[in-house]
Design a protein around this motif. Structure first.
Motif, PDB file in Angstrom:
ATOM      1  N   PRO A  86      10.675 -57.103   0.954  1.00 24.01           N
ATOM      2  CA  PRO A  86      10.680 -56.983  -0.511  1.00 24.01           C
ATOM      3  C   PRO A  86      11.891 -56.220  -0.999  1.00 24.01           C
ATOM      4  O   PRO A  86      12.416 -55.344  -0.305  1.00 24.01           O
ATOM      5  N   GLU A  87      12.334 -56.542  -2.214  1.00 23.16           N
ATOM      6  CA  GLU A  87      13.497 -55.876  -2.790  1.00 23.16           C
ATOM      7  C   GLU A  87      13.120 -54.976  -3.957  1.00 23.16           C
ATOM      8  O   GLU A  87      13.538 -53.822  -4.006  1.00 23.16           O
ATOM      9  N   ILE A  88      12.352 -55.487  -4.906  1.00 25.93           N
ATOM     10  CA  ILE A  88      11.936 -54.682  -6.051  1.00 25.93           C
ATOM     11  C   ILE A  88      10.458 -54.358  -5.898  1.00 25.93           C
ATOM     12  O   ILE A  88       9.612 -55.256  -5.856  1.00 25.93           O
ATOM     13  N   VAL A  89      10.154 -53.076  -5.776  1.00 23.53           N
ATOM     14  CA  VAL A  89       8.799 -52.636  -5.426  1.00 23.53           C
ATOM     15  C   VAL A  89       8.461 -51.342  -6.155  1.00 23.53           C
ATOM     16  O   VAL A  89       9.331 -50.680  -6.738  1.00 23.53           O
ATOM     17  N   GLN A 104       5.097 -47.012   2.241  1.00 19.60           N
ATOM     18  CA  GLN A 104       4.174 -48.040   1.774  1.00 19.60           C
ATOM     19  C   GLN A 104       4.623 -48.432   0.377  1.00 19.60           C
ATOM     20  O   GLN A 104       4.742 -47.587  -0.512  1.00 19.60           O
ATOM     21  N   VAL A 105       4.869 -49.732   0.179  1.00 16.86           N
ATOM     22  CA  VAL A 105       5.372 -50.210  -1.102  1.00 16.86           C
ATOM     23  C   VAL A 105       4.561 -51.422  -1.551  1.00 16.86           C
ATOM     24  O   VAL A 105       3.949 -52.121  -0.735  1.00 16.86           O
ATOM     25  N   MET A 106       4.571 -51.678  -2.848  1.00 17.54           N
ATOM     26  CA  MET A 106       3.862 -52.829  -3.403  1.00 17.54           C
ATOM     27  C   MET A 106       4.819 -53.639  -4.270  1.00 17.54           C
ATOM     28  O   MET A 106       5.495 -53.080  -5.149  1.00 17.54           O
ATOM     29  N   ARG A 124      13.080 -37.426  -0.407  1.00 17.38           N
ATOM     30  CA  ARG A 124      13.078 -37.637  -1.863  1.00 17.38           C
ATOM     31  C   ARG A 124      11.696 -38.034  -2.368  1.00 17.38           C
ATOM     32  O   ARG A 124      11.566 -38.627  -3.433  1.00 17.38           O
ATOM     33  N   ARG A 125      10.660 -37.692  -1.614  1.00 22.72           N
ATOM     34  CA  ARG A 125       9.308 -38.139  -1.951  1.00 22.72           C
ATOM     35  C   ARG A 125       8.912 -37.766  -3.376  1.00 22.72           C
ATOM     36  O   ARG A 125       8.380 -38.606  -4.119  1.00 22.72           O
ATOM     37  N   ASN A 130       5.651 -43.509  -6.834  1.00 19.12           N
ATOM     38  CA  ASN A 130       5.182 -44.315  -7.968  1.00 19.12           C
ATOM     39  C   ASN A 130       6.308 -44.828  -8.857  1.00 19.12           C
ATOM     40  O   ASN A 130       6.054 -45.308  -9.965  1.00 19.12           O
ATOM     41  N   GLN A 131       7.532 -44.770  -8.356  1.00 16.71           N
ATOM     42  CA  GLN A 131       8.673 -45.308  -9.096  1.00 16.71           C
ATOM     43  C   GLN A 131       8.912 -46.772  -8.721  1.00 16.71           C
ATOM     44  O   GLN A 131       8.710 -47.181  -7.579  1.00 16.71           O
TER      45      GLN A 131
END
Length: 273
Positions: A86-89, A104-106, A124-125, A130-131
């Protein structure tokens, strides 16, 4: 609402009241690209030369690459197939491990991915959780061990090495050769030379550049999104208004010298799509 319609509406409100990215697709045939040092006009090659506007302030971009034009990067990334990644998550979790950072990304469809990242991403957490971000990947060597203890073995893993914050409003432009992702468009308040836009641009060879601190200026039927990177200026110039052709061009200047002018940068994805 597309970014062009948004920019047109923003101008109407404020005149009674997008930009040319760490290291840098489209329709209907080959894009028109010119590289010239003579023409400085962003609108048409045959019109009276006019230098593309630069931000009145001089924002200091946070670049993921040296200050080099996109056609001559000093350290091109390793070419690799990123299909399936994925690229934009939206980043939903970052957890440091013994060998790497685990992300973990969505994606926009709601699919969740578990992907390795460099330890700098985990550092950089607080900033990234959530960004909505644009991910960049590199092949990296990681220890091939069962714990953090050295074992003398390593393996190559594809890891997230860079995250470009896109914010609430973003757009992706491409002409099939060049691709530019613009983020944080919502930071433009409708006044000229305002905003804190992010940029992630990739050339036909897959060399990419990330920048921040971009601003928007609209005048004379044109809107310009511009970023500074040392002596280089990266600009996306779009015609606006009812009679506009709708063409968006990517311009790159070294000082006042135009070194890239490529058109047909269609908006292929947005935060609202």
């Amino acid at each position: 609402m597309s970014i062009k319609r948004g920019l047109s509406l923003g101008m109407a409100i404020h005149t009674s009241a997008v930009i040319a990215l760490l290291l840098l697709g489209g329709c209907g045939g080959e894009p028109e690209t010119t590289e010239t040092s003579a023409a400085l006009a962003p609108e048409h090659e045959t019109s009276e030369p006019e230098a593309a506007p630069e931000p009145e302030t001089d924002p200091e971009p946070v670049a993921a690459a040296p200050a080099n034009p996109p056609t001559t990067p000093t350290a091109p990334p390793v070419a690799m197939d990123t299909s399936g990644y994925p690229e934009i998550v939206t980043i939903t979790e970052l957890q440091p491990g013994d060998l790497m950072c685990y992300a973990q990304v969505m994606d926009q469809s709601g699919q969740v991915f578990e992907i390795g990242a460099t330890f700098e991403i985990c550092d950089r957490r607080d900033q990234l959780m959530n960004q909505v971000v644009r991910l960049a990947y590199q092949q990296e060597n990681v220890p091939d061990c069962e714990s953090a203890e050295p074992c003398g073995r390593s393996r190559t893993e594809r890891l997230i090495t860079e995250t470009i914050i896109l914010g609430e409003q973003w757009s992706v432009f491409s002409n099939g050769s060049w691709t530019v992702t613009v983020g944080q468009i919502e930071t433009w308040n409708g006044q000229n030379n305002t905003g804190n836009l992010t940029y992630y641009g990739c050339d036909p060879q897959g060399n990419c550049l990330a920048l921040s601190g971009g601003a928007i200026t609209c005048r004379d039927g044109m809107c310009y999104m511009a970023w500074r990177n040392g002596n280089y200026t990266y600009t996306l110039a779009s015609e606006i208004g009812e009679e506009a052709s709708g063409d968006t061009r990517l311009l790159v200047f070294e000082g006042e010298k135009e070194i890239l002018n490529t058109g047909g940068m269609d908006e292929i994805a947005t935060s609202e799509s």
